[in-house]
Design a protein around this motif. Structure first.
Motif, PDB file in Angstrom:
ATOM      1  N   TYR A  17       0.873  -1.092  -0.015  1.00 12.15           N
ATOM      2  CA  TYR A  17       0.122   0.010   0.039  1.00 12.15           C
ATOM      3  C   TYR A  17       0.856   1.287  -0.083  1.00 12.15           C
ATOM      4  O   TYR A  17       1.724   1.188   0.949  1.00 12.15           O
ATOM      5  CB  TYR A  17      -0.985   0.134   1.267  1.00 12.15           C
ATOM      6  CG  TYR A  17      -1.759   1.417   1.287  1.00 12.15           C
ATOM      7  CD1 TYR A  17      -2.710   1.469   0.139  1.00 12.15           C
ATOM      8  CD2 TYR A  17      -1.484   2.412   1.907  1.00 12.15           C
ATOM      9  CE1 TYR A  17      -3.580   2.809   0.266  1.00 12.15           C
ATOM     10  CE2 TYR A  17      -2.046   3.674   1.900  1.00 12.15           C
ATOM     11  CZ  TYR A  17      -3.091   3.746   1.177  1.00 12.15           C
ATOM     12  OH  TYR A  17      -3.964   4.979   0.938  1.00 12.15           O
ATOM     13  N   CYS A  18       0.969   2.121  -0.937  1.00 18.02           N
ATOM     14  CA  CYS A  18       1.641   3.175  -1.253  1.00 18.02           C
ATOM     15  C   CYS A  18       0.622   4.319  -1.641  1.00 18.02           C
ATOM     16  O   CYS A  18      -0.247   4.223  -2.174  1.00 18.02           O
ATOM     17  CB  CYS A  18       2.789   2.982  -2.401  1.00 18.02           C
ATOM     18  SG  CYS A  18       3.907   1.850  -2.445  1.00 18.02           S
ATOM     19  N   TYR A  19       1.195   5.430  -1.246  1.00 19.41           N
ATOM     20  CA  TYR A  19       0.448   6.511  -1.717  1.00 19.41           C
ATOM     21  C   TYR A  19       1.349   7.892  -1.848  1.00 19.41           C
ATOM     22  O   TYR A  19       2.324   8.045  -1.169  1.00 19.41           O
ATOM     23  CB  TYR A  19      -0.771   7.223  -0.830  1.00 19.41           C
ATOM     24  CG  TYR A  19      -0.286   7.664   0.427  1.00 19.41           C
ATOM     25  CD1 TYR A  19      -0.329   9.155   0.486  1.00 19.41           C
ATOM     26  CD2 TYR A  19      -0.097   6.894   1.631  1.00 19.41           C
ATOM     27  CE1 TYR A  19      -0.178   9.769   2.013  1.00 19.41           C
ATOM     28  CE2 TYR A  19       0.224   7.434   2.932  1.00 19.41           C
ATOM     29  CZ  TYR A  19       0.308   8.848   3.068  1.00 19.41           C
ATOM     30  OH  TYR A  19       0.562   9.409   4.265  1.00 19.41           O
ATOM     31  N   ASP A  44      -4.021  -5.721  -8.678  1.00 17.55           N
ATOM     32  CA  ASP A  44      -3.072  -4.559  -8.190  1.00 17.55           C
ATOM     33  C   ASP A  44      -3.538  -3.357  -8.931  1.00 17.55           C
ATOM     34  O   ASP A  44      -3.575  -3.280 -10.288  1.00 17.55           O
ATOM     35  CB  ASP A  44      -1.696  -4.845  -8.543  1.00 17.55           C
ATOM     36  CG  ASP A  44      -1.303  -6.410  -7.819  1.00 17.55           C
ATOM     37  OD1 ASP A  44      -1.958  -6.747  -7.082  1.00 17.55           O
ATOM     38  OD2 ASP A  44      -0.275  -6.998  -8.534  1.00 17.55           O
ATOM     39  N   THR A  86      -2.863   6.210  -5.031  1.00 21.87           N
ATOM     40  CA  THR A  86      -2.564   5.158  -4.269  1.00 21.87           C
ATOM     41  C   THR A  86      -2.338   3.854  -5.077  1.00 21.87           C
ATOM     42  O   THR A  86      -2.634   3.785  -6.161  1.00 21.87           O
ATOM     43  CB  THR A  86      -3.740   4.882  -3.403  1.00 21.87           C
ATOM     44  OG1 THR A  86      -4.771   4.393  -4.103  1.00 21.87           O
ATOM     45  CG2 THR A  86      -4.304   5.898  -2.407  1.00 21.87           C
ATOM     46  N   THR A  88      -1.953  -0.372  -4.702  1.00 22.62           N
ATOM     47  CA  THR A  88      -1.905  -1.485  -3.774  1.00 22.62           C
ATOM     48  C   THR A  88      -1.946  -2.809  -4.610  1.00 22.62           C
ATOM     49  O   THR A  88      -2.330  -2.904  -5.715  1.00 22.62           O
ATOM     50  CB  THR A  88      -3.498  -1.678  -3.065  1.00 22.62           C
ATOM     51  OG1 THR A  88      -4.542  -1.382  -4.295  1.00 22.62           O
ATOM     52  CG2 THR A  88      -3.818  -0.445  -2.149  1.00 22.62           C
ATOM     53  N   ASP A  90      -2.156  -7.379  -4.221  1.00 19.08           N
ATOM     54  CA  ASP A  90      -2.615  -8.461  -3.514  1.00 19.08           C
ATOM     55  C   ASP A  90      -1.523  -9.316  -3.153  1.00 19.08           C
ATOM     56  O   ASP A  90      -0.356  -8.672  -3.110  1.00 19.08           O
ATOM     57  CB  ASP A  90      -3.796  -8.929  -4.017  1.00 19.08           C
ATOM     58  CG  ASP A  90      -3.334  -9.791  -5.540  1.00 19.08           C
ATOM     59  OD1 ASP A  90      -2.306  -9.730  -5.876  1.00 19.08           O
ATOM     60  OD2 ASP A  90      -4.144 -10.618  -5.740  1.00 19.08           O
TER      61      ASP A  90
END
Length: 100
Positions: A17-19, A44, A86, A88, A90
């Motif tokens: 999880y990046c933002y 993803d 963002t 994300t 899995d």
């Protein structure tokens, strides 16, 4: 002004999880253009949000969002001057990621 964001070099990892918050001083809009895009199509996701200010405490997901797969998306614009991005992933399968 201009700059770039990326998930990093090489293939990305599972369970990320990046933002990023893009908020150029004095901007009335922010446009994100991708030069590389390859994520696991089912799972993803890159999501793009418009924010009223740089805190991004409230967000509105942009109509082009979410993005996934291997086609390079067209440019996406937030007309508030602030954009939250963002990414994300899995727990299975990865890709080369993205550069914008």
């Amino acid at each position: 002004s201009s700059g770039s964001i990326t998930d990093g070099p090489g293939s990305y990892s599972n369970l990320l999880y990046c933002y990023w918050i893009i908020a150029p001083s004095g901007a009335s809009s922010v446009t994100l253009s991708f030069s590389r895009f390859r994520t696991e199509a089912c799972c993803d996701m890159v999501r793009l949000y418009s924010c009223p200010d740089s805190s991004c405490s409230s967000t509105t997901e942009l109509p082009e969002s979410p993005l996934s797969g291997s086609s390079i998306p067209g440019a996406v614009t937030s007309y508030t001057g602030v954009m939250k991005v963002t990414f994300t992933s899995d727990g299975s399968g990865t890709g080369d990621g993205f550069v914008a």
